[in-house]
Design an enzyme around this catalytic site. Structure first.
Site, PDB file in Angstrom:
ATOM      1  CE1 TYR A  73      -4.026   1.998   0.301  1.00  0.00           C
ATOM      2  CE2 TYR A  73      -2.592   3.424   1.603  1.00  0.00           C
ATOM      3  CZ  TYR A  73      -3.762   3.222   0.891  1.00  0.00           C
ATOM      4  OH  TYR A  73      -4.653   4.249   0.760  1.00  0.00           O
ATOM      5  CB  THR A 126     -12.145  17.420 -24.330  1.00  0.00           C
ATOM      6  OG1 THR A 126     -11.301  16.278 -24.235  1.00  0.00           O
ATOM      7  CG2 THR A 126     -12.536  17.648 -25.787  1.00  0.00           C
ATOM      8  CE  LYS A 259      -4.454   9.984 -24.581  1.00  0.00           C
ATOM      9  NZ  LYS A 259      -5.235  10.048 -23.341  1.00  0.00           N
ATOM     10  NE  ARG A 383     -12.050  14.873 -30.098  1.00  0.00           N
ATOM     11  CZ  ARG A 383     -11.934  14.603 -28.790  1.00  0.00           C
ATOM     12  NH1 ARG A 383     -10.768  14.326 -28.269  1.00  0.00           N
ATOM     13  NH2 ARG A 383     -12.961  14.615 -27.998  1.00  0.00           N
ATOM     14  CG  PHE A 450     -16.525  14.547 -26.540  1.00  0.00           C
ATOM     15  CD1 PHE A 450     -16.220  15.627 -25.743  1.00  0.00           C
ATOM     16  CD2 PHE A 450     -15.748  13.412 -26.441  1.00  0.00           C
ATOM     17  CE1 PHE A 450     -15.154  15.575 -24.845  1.00  0.00           C
ATOM     18  CE2 PHE A 450     -14.673  13.346 -25.557  1.00  0.00           C
ATOM     19  CZ  PHE A 450     -14.390  14.437 -24.753  1.00  0.00           C
TER      20      PHE A 450
HETATM   21  N1  PM9 Z   1      -7.083  11.893 -24.748  1.00  0.00           N
HETATM   22  C1  PM9 Z   1      -7.936  10.890 -26.691  1.00  0.00           C
HETATM   23  O1  PM9 Z   1      -8.599   9.995 -27.221  1.00  0.00           O
HETATM   24  C2  PM9 Z   1      -8.803  10.140 -24.407  1.00  0.00           C
HETATM   25  C3  PM9 Z   1     -10.266  10.305 -24.677  1.00  0.00           C
HETATM   26  S1  PM9 Z   1     -10.849  11.914 -25.130  1.00  0.00           S
HETATM   27  C4  PM9 Z   1     -10.889  12.764 -23.635  1.00  0.00           C
HETATM   28  O2  PM9 Z   1      -7.244  11.702 -27.349  1.00  0.00           O
HETATM   29  C5  PM9 Z   1      -4.421  15.032 -23.858  1.00  0.00           C
HETATM   30  C6  PM9 Z   1      -3.647  15.776 -24.875  1.00  0.00           C
HETATM   31  C7  PM9 Z   1      -5.184  13.940 -24.194  1.00  0.00           C
HETATM   32  C8  PM9 Z   1      -5.938  13.255 -23.178  1.00  0.00           C
HETATM   33  C9  PM9 Z   1      -6.798  12.193 -23.497  1.00  0.00           C
HETATM   34  C10 PM9 Z   1      -5.836  13.728 -21.851  1.00  0.00           C
HETATM   35  C11 PM9 Z   1      -6.584  13.058 -20.753  1.00  0.00           C
HETATM   36  C12 PM9 Z   1      -5.052  14.803 -21.579  1.00  0.00           C
HETATM   37  N2  PM9 Z   1      -4.358  15.442 -22.573  1.00  0.00           N
HETATM   38  O3  PM9 Z   1      -7.678  10.128 -20.887  1.00  0.00           O
HETATM   39  O4  PM9 Z   1      -7.503  11.136 -18.655  1.00  0.00           O
HETATM   40  O5  PM9 Z   1      -5.217  13.554 -25.463  1.00  0.00           O
HETATM   41  O6  PM9 Z   1      -5.702   9.668 -19.449  1.00  0.00           O
HETATM   42  O7  PM9 Z   1      -5.965  11.872 -20.434  1.00  0.00           O
HETATM   43  C13 PM9 Z   1      -7.926  10.996 -25.254  1.00  0.00           C
HETATM   44  P1  PM9 Z   1      -6.775  10.628 -19.829  1.00  0.00           P
END
Ligand code: PM9
Length: 463
Positions: A73, A126, A259, A383, A450
């Site tokens: 933990y 977003t 990513k 988008r 969305f």
């Molecule tokens: N990006 C994408 O598909 C996940 C779903 S859409 C909200 O591109 C950036 C540049 C992103 C991003 C998520 C996040 C949020 C932050 N910055 O999905 O919470 O492209 O891990 O990251 C999506 P998390």
């Protein structure tokens, strides 16, 4: 000499079967999903280009590291393994893991924004914008104008327009700027990079006014690749060196590890600022878990540490971006309108020019994503105006200049034959574009609409 083919720098050890469906099944599925590709069941999808988020194929080494995850933990060994990888690759002093990128944005917004303060960004993202606005911050778009024209070719379309930043500071004063939130590789602008020279200018500006620079470094490795390919003086540097130099120009970053980092779940906040890190550690226990795991399992931390090292391997990142180019070039050759130049993580169909007969109020990008799914079972993501949501003050729809459909390529998952299938479907749809009609929104959630909004066809054109 003839150029030789460069293959992927890996071979495939495990496969996952794909399901095919009939057009009738897909029509029923998209109707059931309210013409929103987020609401489709993945079992009804053939090639899934919804997102590159968490859809990565992990390496054999990453899977093996998961077996040595320390699930204690507190004080888990796996945290220190991850911290060492972050120090080596990113070079920030403090690390606070979170379960996703938006959780790191949540902490950052809570700690750093006073109501009424501005957060300049090179275009919005977003979740980032939603967190800024939830705490009373004001999003300010400081990206260069070229980013908003799909046809303009510019090597660094994600760059910050320094004159826009200067004007804002002159008007409201530097104390009204919470921080500069800069994304190396701008997702919503089509995966377009920033240049190192521009980031040096941003750094100098921030130093002059005592403002912090917090990157959204979610796709910064893809950005480092573009710098290596396009910016003078970087051709002989490794991705690892360029990446580290890029990070050295910020005070900290938030990252969605789903990513670049090559894992299926995770995120983090990293910073050189002791006070920011202390506050983040205080709050992470409220929302995520102990600062040594932040909502993740020990095995996730191990896979992430390994992913960080793999993401900066030159052969890997070149092959990843080249696959995106492969798909994009096929569409360009067929005359299909896409965002130019081709971005790092996705090819973006330009729905405004693809479907000029559909007004923005009838959601051309949402419509095109649904039509693509019906045609071939390829799932993409809107988008455009749906993603842009509403202005929190006026309640009016935000009307982005870019109305795009994102064909997002997961990392190490699909082959170029899959890309051929996608290209064929897009090309055929383009040839028959006049048959595609618009949509009307029937359900609209309050935030991040969305994800869950529902639509109906203006007339039953997809059948
Ligand atoms: N990006 C994408 O598909 C996940 C779903 S859409 C909200 O591109 C950036 C540049 C992103 C991003 C998520 C996040 C949020 C932050 N910055 O999905 O919470 O492209 O891990 O990251 C999506 P998390």
């Amino acid at each position: 000499m003839k150029t030789r083919t460069i293959a992927e720098p890996y071979k495939i050890k495990m496969v996952e079967s794909l399901k095919t469906t009939t057009r009738e099944q897909r029509l029923a599925a998209i109707k059931e999903a309210g013409y929103n590709t987020f609401l489709l069941k993945s079992d009804d999808v053939y090639i899934d280009l919804l997102t590159d988020s968490g859809t990565t194929a992990m390496s054999d080494v990453q899977w093996s590291k998961m077996m040595i995850g320390d699930e204690s933990y507190a004080g888990a060994r796996s945290f220190y393994t991850l911290e060492a990888a972050m120090h080596e690759i990113y070079g920030f002093k403090h690390l606070i893991p979170t379960h996703q990128g938006r959780a790191a944005e949540h902490l950052t917004s809570l700690i750093r924004i006073q109501p009424g303060q501005y957060v300049p960004m090179n275009m919005y993202f977003t979740t980032t914008r939603a967190h800024v606005e939830r705490v009373g911050g004001i999003f300010f778009d400081c990206i260069i104008d070229e980013a908003k024209d799909t046809k303009v070719i510019h090597p660094f379309k994600g760059n910050v327009d320094m004159a826009k930043l200067q004007k804002l500071v002159d008007e409201v004063g530097p104390e009204q700027i919470a921080y500069l939130n800069i994304a190396p590789c701008v997702n919503m602008a089509g995966g377009q990079p920033v240049s190192m020279a521009n980031m040096r200018e941003v750094r100098a500006f921030a130093d002059k006014y005592g403002i912090a620079v917090i990157y959204d470094a979610t796709r910064a490795v893809e950005n480092a690749y573009f710098i290596q390919q396009r910016e003078a003086g970087y051709q002989d540097k490794t991705i690892k060196e360029i990446f580290r130099e890029l990070m050295s120009l910020a005070d900290g970053c938030t990252v969605s590890s789903k990513k670049d980092n090559l894992v299926n779940i995770g995120g983090f906040l990293a910073t050189n600022d002791d006070g920011f890190a202390r506050r983040a550690k205080e709050l992470v226990v409220v929302f995520e878990g102990m600062p040594t795991y932040g909502g993740l399992a020990g095995r996730d931390l191990e896979a992430l540490a390994q992913g960080m090292r793999e993401m900066v391997e030159d052969a890997y990142i070149a092959s990843r971006v080249r696959q995106v180019e492969y798909l994009g070039q096929k569409l360009i050759d067929a005359g299909v309108p896409i965002m130019l130049p081709i971005g790092g993580h996705a090819v973006f169909l330009d729905a405004t020019n693809f479907l000029p007969h559909i007004p923005q109020d009838n959601f051309p990008a949402q419509t095109l994503a649904a039509a693509l799914y019906v045609d071939s079972g390829v799932r993409a993501m809107e988008r455009g105006m749906v993603s842009a949501g509403r202005d929190p003050k006026t309640g009016e729809n935000n009307r982005p200049k870019l109305e795009l459909v994102r064909l997002t390529i997961p990392r190490r998952v699909y082959t170029n034959l899959h890309m051929d299938v996608v290209a064929e479907s897009c090309i055929e749809l383009y040839e028959n574009r006049h048959k595609i009609k618009g949509l009307t929104m029937t359900y609209e959630p309050d935030s991040l609409r969305f994800f869950q909004a529902r639509f109906e066809e203006l007339e039953p054109a997809m059948a």
